[in-house]
Design a protein around this motif. Structure first.
Motif, PDB file in Angstrom:
ATOM      1  N   ARG A   7      79.601 132.915  45.049  1.00 32.50           N
ATOM      2  CA  ARG A   7      80.807 132.778  44.237  1.00 32.50           C
ATOM      3  C   ARG A   7      81.528 131.462  44.548  1.00 32.50           C
ATOM      4  O   ARG A   7      81.644 131.071  45.710  1.00 32.50           O
ATOM      5  N   GLY A   8      81.994 130.798  43.500  1.00 30.76           N
ATOM      6  CA  GLY A   8      82.709 129.529  43.667  1.00 30.76           C
ATOM      7  C   GLY A   8      81.829 128.307  43.541  1.00 30.76           C
ATOM      8  O   GLY A   8      82.337 127.188  43.401  1.00 30.76           O
ATOM      9  N   ASP A   9      80.481 128.492  43.565  1.00 31.67           N
ATOM     10  CA  ASP A   9      79.571 127.349  43.424  1.00 31.67           C
ATOM     11  C   ASP A   9      79.663 126.768  42.014  1.00 31.67           C
ATOM     12  O   ASP A   9      79.829 127.502  41.033  1.00 31.67           O
ATOM     13  N   LYS A  10      79.565 125.454  41.926  1.00 31.70           N
ATOM     14  CA  LYS A  10      79.484 124.778  40.633  1.00 31.70           C
ATOM     15  C   LYS A  10      78.005 124.674  40.250  1.00 31.70           C
ATOM     16  O   LYS A  10      77.208 124.076  40.976  1.00 31.70           O
ATOM     17  N   VAL A  11      77.653 125.263  39.100  1.00 30.32           N
ATOM     18  CA  VAL A  11      76.251 125.288  38.687  1.00 30.32           C
ATOM     19  C   VAL A  11      76.070 124.541  37.376  1.00 30.32           C
ATOM     20  O   VAL A  11      77.028 124.298  36.624  1.00 30.32           O
ATOM     21  N   LEU A  12      74.824 124.165  37.108  1.00 29.17           N
ATOM     22  CA  LEU A  12      74.483 123.364  35.941  1.00 29.17           C
ATOM     23  C   LEU A  12      73.323 124.023  35.211  1.00 29.17           C
ATOM     24  O   LEU A  12      72.315 124.402  35.830  1.00 29.17           O
ATOM     25  N   LEU A  13      73.451 124.197  33.887  1.00 23.66           N
ATOM     26  CA  LEU A  13      72.328 124.614  33.043  1.00 23.66           C
ATOM     27  C   LEU A  13      71.576 123.358  32.631  1.00 23.66           C
ATOM     28  O   LEU A  13      72.118 122.509  31.920  1.00 23.66           O
ATOM     29  N   MET A  14      70.333 123.221  33.073  1.00 29.70           N
ATOM     30  CA  MET A  14      69.640 121.943  32.931  1.00 29.70           C
ATOM     31  C   MET A  14      69.329 121.599  31.472  1.00 29.70           C
ATOM     32  O   MET A  14      69.263 120.424  31.110  1.00 29.70           O
TER      33      MET A  14
END
Length: 451
Positions: free
Chosen positions: A221-228
């Protein structure tokens, strides 16, 4: 728990060979579900699934298991559909696993989807565990099934486990066998996050809920994620697993299967088969994803009340998030008004989508007669691909019309070969190959027009 104590596997089989019943026994043995909450086919949570007695969507679930040596394991099971129209669900589930239980009904033997799903698992490089189910039925013929499995893939008799999913006989031994045979996941938690999106659905209050399998790295929780694929970034609001309902956890790491919620409001931003990674330290390349399927059957869907057009458009966007194997595009008809031309994998798939739109989204529909895609060559040298007969050019402008053909594999007892040949020939089909499957059955290969 270390990665070596994780096992990811699924159950694949023909229709009604006992996949969901076997999943029930696994959930009971591992005490994943309390006795007071238990019901038959517990993973089939859609009303349509329970009414029709079939699995439509794949269902992941996490189970905690202690083997006979006292070692604890985390098992991630995915129950899959058996009907050919939902084979795309099966292929997506296989991508999240290292092993597959190939379940065969001891009375019916190897059937069409047994063969198809076996080759899907083989192509995915999974460890395949052959299992005979329903051996306690009066008409069971396990010796015939063993010969068929040997002819199919060279399985030896000692490799094939015998169980009764209904009574539970042999199921505990099967779980032990899964732990011993299915390899643990590869990939390390200290690498860059690399997670495969293998399913998703839309929640009105929480947005898009993404189902993921982590192949490397970890997520919390709290991680910044990216949809490639879309290159859009989000912050993880919740990570969790299925037990079998969604349950939040501190985080997920390499080898695990779970879900994330990241305040994604636009369903179109999420692509099934996309790779999820961290924005700060993205992985070097995306995962291979899934092969895009071509629809086989097309039909026009129109709202009975023209005022429901925008609601229907929103419903189709949300439904495709959960079922990317069907496609749609706007069209209009002089008689029916504004609607959508939709493509499906088959007639059952079309029927299910129609019912889901009516039940889940309250859209009353009119559906036109289903058709297939035709390729048309015209006198001016153009090549046209048409899924709607209304778009056909005038006859004097057409030089050639080509229709889609399929290669069909039909498994049948020897006694019915003549009748099946006649049925296929009546539909302009041609038998191009035959192959024995045991002593009493045969696989017939036909080429015939899809319509």
């Amino acid at each position: 728990m270390t990665k070596t104590q994780i096992r990811n596997f699924c159950i694949i089989a023909h229709i009604d060979h006992g996949k969901s019943t076997l999943a029930d026994r696994f959930l009971e043995i591992t005490e994943t579900i309390k006795p007071r909450d238990f019901r038959d086919q517990v993973l089939d949570d859609m009303d349509l699934e329970r009414e029709r007695g079939i699995t439509i969507k794949s269902h992941p679930v996490q189970m905690q298991y202690r083997n006979k040596d006292g070692q604890d394991y985390t098992l991630y099971l995915i129950d899959t559909p058996g009907h050919v129209d939902f084979s795309y669900e099966v292929s997506r589930s296989l991508s999240a696993c290292e092993g597959a239980i190939l379940l065969v009904d001891a009375a019916q033997g190897v059937q069409a989807q047994t063969v198809a799903n076996f080759y899907l698992a083989l192509d995915a490089g999974l460890e395949i565990i052959p299992v005979l189910n329903k051996g306690d039925l009066p008409n069971a013929d396990p010796d015939r099934c063993l010969r068929q499995l040997k002819d199919l893939a060279g399985f030896k008799e000692e490799e094939v486990l015998r169980i009764s999913a209904k009574s539970g006989d042999g199921v505990a031994e099967l779980l032990e066998y899964v732990v011993g045979r299915v390899p643990p996941p590869s990939g390390r938690s200290d690498q860059a996050l690399q997670a495969l999106i293998f399913d998703s659905h839309y929640n009105t209050f929480r947005g898009v809920i993404i189902y993921i399998r982590l192949f490397a790295g970890k997520l919390s929780r709290g991680d910044k994620v990216l949809l490639m694929n879309s290159e859009r970034g989000y912050e993880v609001q919740e990570a969790g697993v299925f037990r079998p309902e969604m349950e939040a956890v501190e985080g997920l790491s390499a080898g695990e299967v779970g879900y994330i919620i990241a305040n994604i409001k636009e369903p179109a931003d999420v692509l099934i088969g996309d790779t999820l990674t961290t924005a700060a330290h993205p992985c070097s390349e995306p995962l291979s994803g899934f092969k895009e399927l071509r629809p086989m059957v097309f039909s026009g869907l129109y709202p009975i009340n023209s005022a429901d057009y925008e609601d229907m458009k929103t419903a189709l966007i949300k439904l495709r998030l959960n079922d990317p194997s069907f496609v749609y595009q706007p069209e209009n008809s002089q008689a029916l008004g504004f609607g959508f031309r939709c493509g499906f994998l088959g007639l059952l798939h079309m029927d299910i989508v129609n019912e889901r739109l009516q039940r889940e989204y309250g859209i009353n529909l009119v559906m036109t007669t289903p058709s297939v895609v035709y390729q048309v060559s015209t006198t001016d040298g153009r090549e046209m691909i048409l899924d709607n007969p209304v778009l056909l050019p005038e006859r004097n402008r057409i030089t050639e019309v080509r229709e889609p053909f399929i290669r069909a594999f039909i498994i049948t007892p020897n006694d019915h070969i003549g009748a099946i040949m006649q049925i296929v020939q009546d539909r302009r089909g041609e038998c191009i190959a035959t192959e024995s499957l045991g002593v009493k059955s045969v696989i017939l290969t036909f080429e015939l027009p899809l319509n």
